[in-house]
Design a protein around this motif. Structure first.
Motif, PDB file in Angstrom:
ATOM      1  N   THR A 117       0.804  -1.212   0.140  1.00 30.40           N
ATOM      2  CA  THR A 117      -0.124  -0.010  -0.112  1.00 30.40           C
ATOM      3  C   THR A 117       0.861   1.286   0.023  1.00 30.40           C
ATOM      4  O   THR A 117       0.555   2.392  -0.571  1.00 30.40           O
ATOM      5  CB  THR A 117      -0.975  -0.072   1.182  1.00 30.40           C
ATOM      6  OG1 THR A 117      -1.654  -1.254   0.980  1.00 30.40           O
ATOM      7  CG2 THR A 117      -1.786   1.338   1.239  1.00 30.40           C
ATOM      8  N   CYS A 118       1.877   1.261   0.539  1.00 31.12           N
ATOM      9  CA  CYS A 118       2.713   2.469   0.857  1.00 31.12           C
ATOM     10  C   CYS A 118       3.962   2.685  -0.043  1.00 31.12           C
ATOM     11  O   CYS A 118       4.668   3.684  -0.137  1.00 31.12           O
ATOM     12  CB  CYS A 118       3.210   2.581   2.396  1.00 31.12           C
ATOM     13  SG  CYS A 118       4.554   1.333   2.748  1.00 31.12           S
ATOM     14  N   LEU A 119       4.069   1.748  -1.042  1.00 35.08           N
ATOM     15  CA  LEU A 119       4.992   1.729  -2.178  1.00 35.08           C
ATOM     16  C   LEU A 119       4.665   2.735  -3.237  1.00 35.08           C
ATOM     17  O   LEU A 119       3.378   2.482  -3.653  1.00 35.08           O
ATOM     18  CB  LEU A 119       5.558   0.298  -2.972  1.00 35.08           C
ATOM     19  CG  LEU A 119       6.136  -0.521  -1.907  1.00 35.08           C
ATOM     20  CD1 LEU A 119       6.095  -1.907  -2.516  1.00 35.08           C
ATOM     21  CD2 LEU A 119       7.539  -0.266  -1.413  1.00 35.08           C
TER      22      LEU A 119
ATOM     23  N   ALA B  46      -3.658  -4.228  -3.255  1.00 35.11           N
ATOM     24  CA  ALA B  46      -3.240  -3.588  -2.114  1.00 35.11           C
ATOM     25  C   ALA B  46      -2.742  -2.237  -2.190  1.00 35.11           C
ATOM     26  O   ALA B  46      -2.906  -1.446  -1.846  1.00 35.11           O
ATOM     27  CB  ALA B  46      -2.665  -4.508  -1.312  1.00 35.11           C
ATOM     28  N   GLY B  47      -1.654  -2.262  -3.614  1.00 37.49           N
ATOM     29  CA  GLY B  47      -1.121  -1.045  -3.663  1.00 37.49           C
ATOM     30  C   GLY B  47      -1.136  -0.857  -5.149  1.00 37.49           C
ATOM     31  O   GLY B  47      -1.618  -1.141  -6.078  1.00 37.49           O
TER      32      GLY B  47
ATOM     33  N   ALA C  54       4.894   1.594   8.284  1.00 37.36           N
ATOM     34  CA  ALA C  54       4.354   2.970   7.964  1.00 37.36           C
ATOM     35  C   ALA C  54       5.380   3.704   7.252  1.00 37.36           C
ATOM     36  O   ALA C  54       5.154   4.417   6.220  1.00 37.36           O
ATOM     37  CB  ALA C  54       3.485   3.711   8.782  1.00 37.36           C
ATOM     38  N   GLY C  55       6.518   3.723   7.615  1.00 37.31           N
ATOM     39  CA  GLY C  55       7.594   4.524   7.122  1.00 37.31           C
ATOM     40  C   GLY C  55       8.551   3.833   6.177  1.00 37.31           C
ATOM     41  O   GLY C  55       9.454   4.347   5.538  1.00 37.31           O
ATOM     42  N   MET C  56       8.003   2.738   5.609  1.00 33.28           N
ATOM     43  CA  MET C  56       9.023   1.809   4.867  1.00 33.28           C
ATOM     44  C   MET C  56       9.014   2.127   3.426  1.00 33.28           C
ATOM     45  O   MET C  56       9.976   2.094   2.826  1.00 33.28           O
ATOM     46  CB  MET C  56       8.884   0.174   5.195  1.00 33.28           C
ATOM     47  CG  MET C  56       9.983  -0.443   4.668  1.00 33.28           C
ATOM     48  SD  MET C  56       9.751  -2.354   5.153  1.00 33.28           S
ATOM     49  CE  MET C  56      10.047  -2.267   7.143  1.00 33.28           C
ATOM     50  N   GLY C  57       7.821   2.720   2.890  1.00 33.79           N
ATOM     51  CA  GLY C  57       7.583   3.107   1.502  1.00 33.79           C
ATOM     52  C   GLY C  57       8.467   4.285   1.195  1.00 33.79           C
ATOM     53  O   GLY C  57       9.253   4.057   0.135  1.00 33.79           O
ATOM     54  N   ASP C  58       8.466   5.155   1.865  1.00 35.51           N
ATOM     55  CA  ASP C  58       9.360   6.447   1.746  1.00 35.51           C
ATOM     56  C   ASP C  58      10.758   5.792   1.886  1.00 35.51           C
ATOM     57  O   ASP C  58      11.583   6.497   0.904  1.00 35.51           O
ATOM     58  CB  ASP C  58       9.007   7.362   2.579  1.00 35.51           C
ATOM     59  CG  ASP C  58       7.494   8.102   2.532  1.00 35.51           C
ATOM     60  OD1 ASP C  58       7.075   8.056   1.470  1.00 35.51           O
ATOM     61  OD2 ASP C  58       7.108   8.690   3.460  1.00 35.51           O
TER      62      ASP C  58
END
Length: 280
Positions: free
Chosen positions: A33-35, A62-63, A183-187
């Motif tokens: 989701t966060c990538l 999901a993303g 939550a911070g892994m995508g960035d």
């Protein structure tokens, strides 16, 4: 269209390998989701699964990145997620993927360590190794291999993991570059993938040998290939002799046909075998 890996002229970190086990489906969904949709890397995922897996479809929904089942011999592209199939190790070999029914490692196939080692052998410092929620200690040896060749190591914050055993094992035995919640892994991964990689260091001979075993390039390990001293234990899978491997300060075992275990996986396998004997 995503750009093919071989078309990338820079030496950026264009390979992201991700491993997960117990609690890993939810962690992988959150990661997908966060990538970002313009991620400048290809993502390869191993999750310990049974005979059937719907993970590619789950991550695809999901993303923003397309998630598909990895296919043996196929070249890969950045901006996509490739998922290991049940019953096969997912390996990287230069510009393409391999699916191999090599020996199980840490009671699993697909296993995390074979993917991580193969990535280290082929891509060196261009690799980002990511370890998420899971039990026992699969992934620790593979992260050590990535770190040994100059790659980057990332683990999920144990406080954020549903089952923190794998990431805590990595914390104990590997020099970790980044410890972050999902939550911070995508960035973080987007930033790391946009940066030039450092110098690739020589691949340790033991890492190269174990990668070859997973790829079935070695059908059996001879005395000349052995990675350590003969152990007092026998392999829980094939009942052959086991060699004791000192992987830094971590103790591992591998038999002549290639089955491999960390010490806690070895204890788990022996306990299961004892239960079977007692029930019989």
């Amino acid at each position: 269209m995503p750009e093919k890996i071989e078309g990338i002229s820079s030496r950026n970190r264009c390979i992201i390998v991700v491993g997960a086990s117990a609690g890993g489906v939810e962690a992988l969904k959150r990661l997908a989701t966060c990538l970002p949709p313009d991620l400048a890397a290809a993502v390869f995922v191993v999750l310990h699964v049974g005979q059937t897996s719907y993970l590619p479809e789950i991550l695809d929904r999901a993303g923003p990145l397309r998630a598909i089942k990895a296919k043996s011999g196929e070249q890969f592209e950045r901006g996509r997620i490739y998922v290991a199939s049940p019953g096969f190790h997912l390996l990287l070999h230069h510009d393409h993927m391999l699916l191999r029914r090599g020996p199980r490692e840490n009671l699993a196939r697909p296993a995390i360590d074979p993917l991580f080692r193969s990535a280290a052998c082929s891509y060196g410092a261009r690799v980002i190794g990511v370890l998420l929620s899971g039990s026992l200690s699969d992934g620790t040896s593979g992260l050590r291999a990535i770190k040994a060749v100059g790659g980057v190591t990332v683990i999920q914050d144990p406080q954020d993991a549903a089952v923190p055993d794998m990431v805590r094992s990595a914390q104990r035995h590997v020099e970790i570059d980044h410890l972050v919640p999902i939550a911070g892994m995508g960035d973080l991964l987007a930033r790391l993938a946009s940066e030039p990689a450092g110098e690739t260091l020589p691949v340790p001979p033991g890492v190269r040998l174990e990668a070859a075993v997973a790829a079935q390039e070695h059908s059996a390990m001879s005395n000349e290939d052995r990675l350590g001293e003969l152990s007092l234990f026998v392999c829980p899978e094939c009942h052959g002799p086991l060699w004791e491997i000192e992987d830094g300060d971590m103790l591992r075992y591998r038999c002549h046909t290639g089955h491999a275990f960390t010490s806690d996986a070895m204890l788990e396998a022996q306990s299961a075998e004892t239960d079977q004997i007692l029930w019989s």
